[in-house]
Design a protein around this motif. Structure first.
Motif, PDB file in Angstrom:
ATOM      1  N   ARG A  60       0.936  -1.035  -0.047  1.00 30.33           N
ATOM      2  CA  ARG A  60      -0.058  -0.052   0.011  1.00 30.33           C
ATOM      3  C   ARG A  60       0.695   1.298  -0.056  1.00 30.33           C
ATOM      4  O   ARG A  60       0.424   2.458  -0.228  1.00 30.33           O
ATOM      5  N   ASP A  61       2.359   1.255   0.360  1.00 32.34           N
ATOM      6  CA  ASP A  61       3.097   2.145   0.587  1.00 32.34           C
ATOM      7  C   ASP A  61       3.821   2.319  -0.826  1.00 32.34           C
ATOM      8  O   ASP A  61       4.837   3.272  -0.980  1.00 32.34           O
ATOM      9  N   ARG A  62       3.964   1.506  -1.705  1.00 34.80           N
ATOM     10  CA  ARG A  62       4.817   1.246  -2.736  1.00 34.80           C
ATOM     11  C   ARG A  62       4.767   2.560  -3.850  1.00 34.80           C
ATOM     12  O   ARG A  62       5.609   3.020  -4.301  1.00 34.80           O
ATOM     13  N   GLY A  63       3.298   2.992  -3.980  1.00 29.26           N
ATOM     14  CA  GLY A  63       3.398   4.082  -4.841  1.00 29.26           C
ATOM     15  C   GLY A  63       3.861   5.435  -4.453  1.00 29.26           C
ATOM     16  O   GLY A  63       4.489   6.093  -5.083  1.00 29.26           O
ATOM     17  N   ASP A  64       3.594   5.734  -3.256  1.00 26.80           N
ATOM     18  CA  ASP A  64       4.188   6.788  -2.489  1.00 26.80           C
ATOM     19  C   ASP A  64       5.848   6.580  -2.644  1.00 26.80           C
ATOM     20  O   ASP A  64       6.425   7.689  -2.821  1.00 26.80           O
ATOM     21  N   GLN A  65       6.261   5.482  -2.168  1.00 31.89           N
ATOM     22  CA  GLN A  65       7.663   5.266  -2.253  1.00 31.89           C
ATOM     23  C   GLN A  65       8.509   5.483  -3.461  1.00 31.89           C
ATOM     24  O   GLN A  65       9.133   6.138  -3.737  1.00 31.89           O
ATOM     25  N   VAL A 105       6.058  22.462  -9.555  1.00 33.90           N
ATOM     26  CA  VAL A 105       5.093  22.287 -10.550  1.00 33.90           C
ATOM     27  C   VAL A 105       4.464  20.926 -10.768  1.00 33.90           C
ATOM     28  O   VAL A 105       3.295  20.528 -10.901  1.00 33.90           O
ATOM     29  N   VAL A 106       5.503  20.011 -10.548  1.00 31.37           N
ATOM     30  CA  VAL A 106       5.190  18.579 -10.643  1.00 31.37           C
ATOM     31  C   VAL A 106       4.190  18.215  -9.477  1.00 31.37           C
ATOM     32  O   VAL A 106       3.097  17.572  -9.740  1.00 31.37           O
ATOM     33  N   ALA A 107       4.604  18.549  -8.372  1.00 32.32           N
ATOM     34  CA  ALA A 107       3.621  18.117  -7.241  1.00 32.32           C
ATOM     35  C   ALA A 107       2.320  18.783  -7.507  1.00 32.32           C
ATOM     36  O   ALA A 107       1.008  18.169  -6.980  1.00 32.32           O
ATOM     37  N   ARG A 108       2.249  20.039  -7.984  1.00 35.17           N
ATOM     38  CA  ARG A 108       0.821  20.785  -8.424  1.00 35.17           C
ATOM     39  C   ARG A 108       0.086  19.857  -9.155  1.00 35.17           C
ATOM     40  O   ARG A 108      -1.093  19.890  -9.073  1.00 35.17           O
ATOM     41  N   PHE A 109       0.875  19.379 -10.196  1.00 36.11           N
ATOM     42  CA  PHE A 109       0.297  18.571 -11.291  1.00 36.11           C
ATOM     43  C   PHE A 109      -0.328  17.375 -10.756  1.00 36.11           C
ATOM     44  O   PHE A 109      -1.415  17.046 -10.930  1.00 36.11           O
ATOM     45  N   ILE A 110       0.316  16.691  -9.702  1.00 35.90           N
ATOM     46  CA  ILE A 110      -0.108  15.481  -9.216  1.00 35.90           C
ATOM     47  C   ILE A 110      -1.447  15.796  -8.301  1.00 35.90           C
ATOM     48  O   ILE A 110      -2.314  15.153  -8.351  1.00 35.90           O
ATOM     49  N   GLU A 111      -1.327  16.779  -7.533  1.00 39.43           N
ATOM     50  CA  GLU A 111      -2.496  17.268  -6.658  1.00 39.43           C
ATOM     51  C   GLU A 111      -3.676  17.643  -7.795  1.00 39.43           C
ATOM     52  O   GLU A 111      -4.881  16.983  -7.453  1.00 39.43           O
ATOM     53  N   HIS A 112      -3.476  18.152  -8.845  1.00 44.83           N
ATOM     54  CA  HIS A 112      -4.510  18.539  -9.707  1.00 44.83           C
ATOM     55  C   HIS A 112      -5.159  17.380 -10.380  1.00 44.83           C
ATOM     56  O   HIS A 112      -6.496  17.106 -10.336  1.00 44.83           O
ATOM     57  N   CYS A 113      -4.650  16.410 -10.984  1.00 40.68           N
ATOM     58  CA  CYS A 113      -5.097  15.112 -11.420  1.00 40.68           C
ATOM     59  C   CYS A 113      -5.316  14.106 -10.765  1.00 40.68           C
ATOM     60  O   CYS A 113      -6.081  13.112 -11.085  1.00 40.68           O
ATOM     61  N   ASN A 114      -4.757  14.066  -9.437  1.00 43.96           N
ATOM     62  CA  ASN A 114      -4.935  12.968  -8.698  1.00 43.96           C
ATOM     63  C   ASN A 114      -4.415  11.543  -9.071  1.00 43.96           C
ATOM     64  O   ASN A 114      -5.166  10.654  -8.718  1.00 43.96           O
ATOM     65  N   GLU A 115      -3.414  11.861  -9.887  1.00 42.67           N
ATOM     66  CA  GLU A 115      -2.666  10.335 -10.313  1.00 42.67           C
ATOM     67  C   GLU A 115      -1.386  10.405 -10.273  1.00 42.67           C
ATOM     68  O   GLU A 115      -0.881  11.469 -10.403  1.00 42.67           O
ATOM     69  N   MET A 116      -0.766   9.389 -10.282  1.00 41.24           N
ATOM     70  CA  MET A 116       0.560   9.056 -10.331  1.00 41.24           C
ATOM     71  C   MET A 116       1.144   9.058 -11.641  1.00 41.24           C
ATOM     72  O   MET A 116       0.428   8.937 -12.545  1.00 41.24           O
ATOM     73  N   PRO A 117       2.469   9.190 -11.936  1.00 42.33           N
ATOM     74  CA  PRO A 117       3.027   9.779 -13.019  1.00 42.33           C
ATOM     75  C   PRO A 117       2.791   8.556 -14.099  1.00 42.33           C
ATOM     76  O   PRO A 117       2.992   8.804 -15.225  1.00 42.33           O
ATOM     77  N   TRP A 118       2.726   7.315 -13.572  1.00 41.68           N
ATOM     78  CA  TRP A 118       2.530   5.982 -14.662  1.00 41.68           C
ATOM     79  C   TRP A 118       1.421   6.099 -15.224  1.00 41.68           C
ATOM     80  O   TRP A 118       0.927   5.213 -15.818  1.00 41.68           O
ATOM     81  N   ALA A 119       0.346   6.732 -14.311  1.00 44.64           N
ATOM     82  CA  ALA A 119      -1.139   6.901 -15.018  1.00 44.64           C
ATOM     83  C   ALA A 119      -1.374   8.318 -15.540  1.00 44.64           C
ATOM     84  O   ALA A 119      -2.542   8.413 -15.908  1.00 44.64           O
ATOM     85  N   TRP A 120      -0.626   9.063 -15.841  1.00 46.16           N
ATOM     86  CA  TRP A 120      -0.681  10.322 -16.458  1.00 46.16           C
ATOM     87  C   TRP A 120      -1.050  10.205 -17.942  1.00 46.16           C
ATOM     88  O   TRP A 120      -0.718   9.210 -18.675  1.00 46.16           O
TER      89      TRP A 120
END
Length: 373
Positions: free
Chosen positions: A18-23, A52-67
């Motif tokens: 459950r922590d793998r994504g954040d890690q 900018v990356v953090a702001r983008f993640i917060e906006h789309c609520n997705e991890m980079p591998w799901a963008w």
């Protein structure tokens, strides 16, 4: 999974699913930071891109591998609609996001393999030419920005001096910072300096110019914190003194104001011994400007625009002005030139008079030639 000091992916043991994504995300950001540090980029640049990356993640609520590209379109569409960002800011944000994706999709770092094994998918590039702002011209400055007229500049300097007198007569301590900033504004104009350049000046940066002895020890100025190229150290340049009053202003400050801050060599320190901040300078500048009723097209960079403009109006050679302000190309200096309507009128009148004189002279020559025949 994690990344070592070289940014390479290494296995992480003992990490709960459950922590793998954040890690993994944390390791991606750490690895990207290391990559940028190895390119000699400034900490300010790296941190701004990470935000900018953090702001983008917060906006789309997705991890980079799901963008997806749709996330990018929605993000920048909202930024334009809600915050009215400038063209250069939008492009900088998109460039930062594009470079992060470039890092993630580079097979040499192994994030594609790690994400496939852990999440069943992999990062992809989501910022392309067809969904991002292009950079099609060198000059993208706000068209509203301009130089001071000479009357406006004098009024601004007078207002800065009046503030020093007003506070001092009230017996308050704030007169010294006001004195410092009044001198700083004049120095920025007198030598055509950017805000960060003038903040970092030291007393030892001034020296004599054997070809302009009238300025004494303030005949030339070594600028140590000029605008840098990407990944390079600040660019140095030497600026020759041209304004007759400028040396007197600096001499007066070094003799009567600077010693009250202590024994340091910084030309514009604070009472805490640090450099005066850009935010504080900007706030004082805007206050004086607004109190004088000047429009918001004037900012601190207008001192530099005015330096170029007024020298050109005074007939100074354009190549000399270019070297003074440290521009590599004459076209850049031309962008800064905001010659006044009075100057343009005088120049036009001179051009018209010259053309008219040449035309009359030509007619006279033709008439004499006809009579001889």
């Amino acid at each position: 999974m994690g990344s070592d000091e070289m940014g390479q992916v290494v296995p992480l043991r003992g990490v709960a699913p459950r922590d793998r994504g954040d890690q993994v995300l944390g390791d991606m950001l750490t690895g990207w930071r290391h990559q940028q540090l190895s390119r000699n980029l400034s900490f300010t640049t790296i941190d701004s891109r990470a935000r900018v990356v953090a702001r983008f993640i917060e906006h789309c609520n997705e991890m980079p591998w799901a963008w997806t590209v749709s996330h990018v379109d929605e993000f920048f569409g909202d930024l334009r609609a809600e915050h009215n960002l400038s063209r250069s800011t939008v492009r900088a944000y998109q460039n930062g996001l594009r470079m992060f994706c470039d890092y993630l999709t580079d097979p040499r770092y192994g994030w594609d393999t790690i994400c496939e094994q852990a999440f069943g998918t992999h990062p992809s590039q989501v910022v392309h030419d067809w969904n991002s702002a292009g950079h099609h011209q060198d000059n993208e400055q706000d068209p509203r920005k301009r130089a001071f007229t000479r009357d406006e500049l004098q009024a601004f300097f007078d207002r800065a001096d009046q503030e020093v007198t007003r506070i001092r007569e009230l017996g308050r301590k704030g007169w010294l910072p006001a004195f410092r900033d009044a001198v700083l504004f004049k120095v920025a104009y007198a030598w055509g300096l950017r805000r960060n350049e003038v903040r970092h000046l030291q007393t030892v940066d001034f020296s004599r110019n054997p070809h302009a002895r009238e300025f004494g020890r303030f005949g030339q100025l070594q600028v140590r914190y000029g605008k840098a190229h990407t990944g390079s150290a600040p660019k140095r340049r030497s600026v020759l003194t041209v304004r007759g009053w400028s040396a007197e202003v600096v001499e007066h400050w070094i003799t009567n104001g600077l010693p009250l801050f202590g024994d340091g060599i910084d030309l514009f320190p604070t009472e805490r011994g640090t450099l005066v901040s850009e935010a504080a300078l900007g706030a004082r500048f805007r206050r004086y400007r607004d109190e004088l009723g000047l429009d918001d097209r004037l900012d601190m960079h207008s001192f530099r625009r005015s330096y170029v403009t007024h020298l050109l109006e005074d007939g100074v050679d354009a190549m000399f002005v270019q070297h003074q302000v440290g521009h590599e190309h004459a076209s850049t200096t031309a962008i800064y030139s905001c010659v006044s309507s009075d100057y343009r009128t005088r120049t036009l009148r001179h051009a018209l008079d010259t053309c008219l004189s040449e035309a009359l002279l030509g007619r006279a020559d033709t008439s004499r030639e006809g009579r001889r025949r």
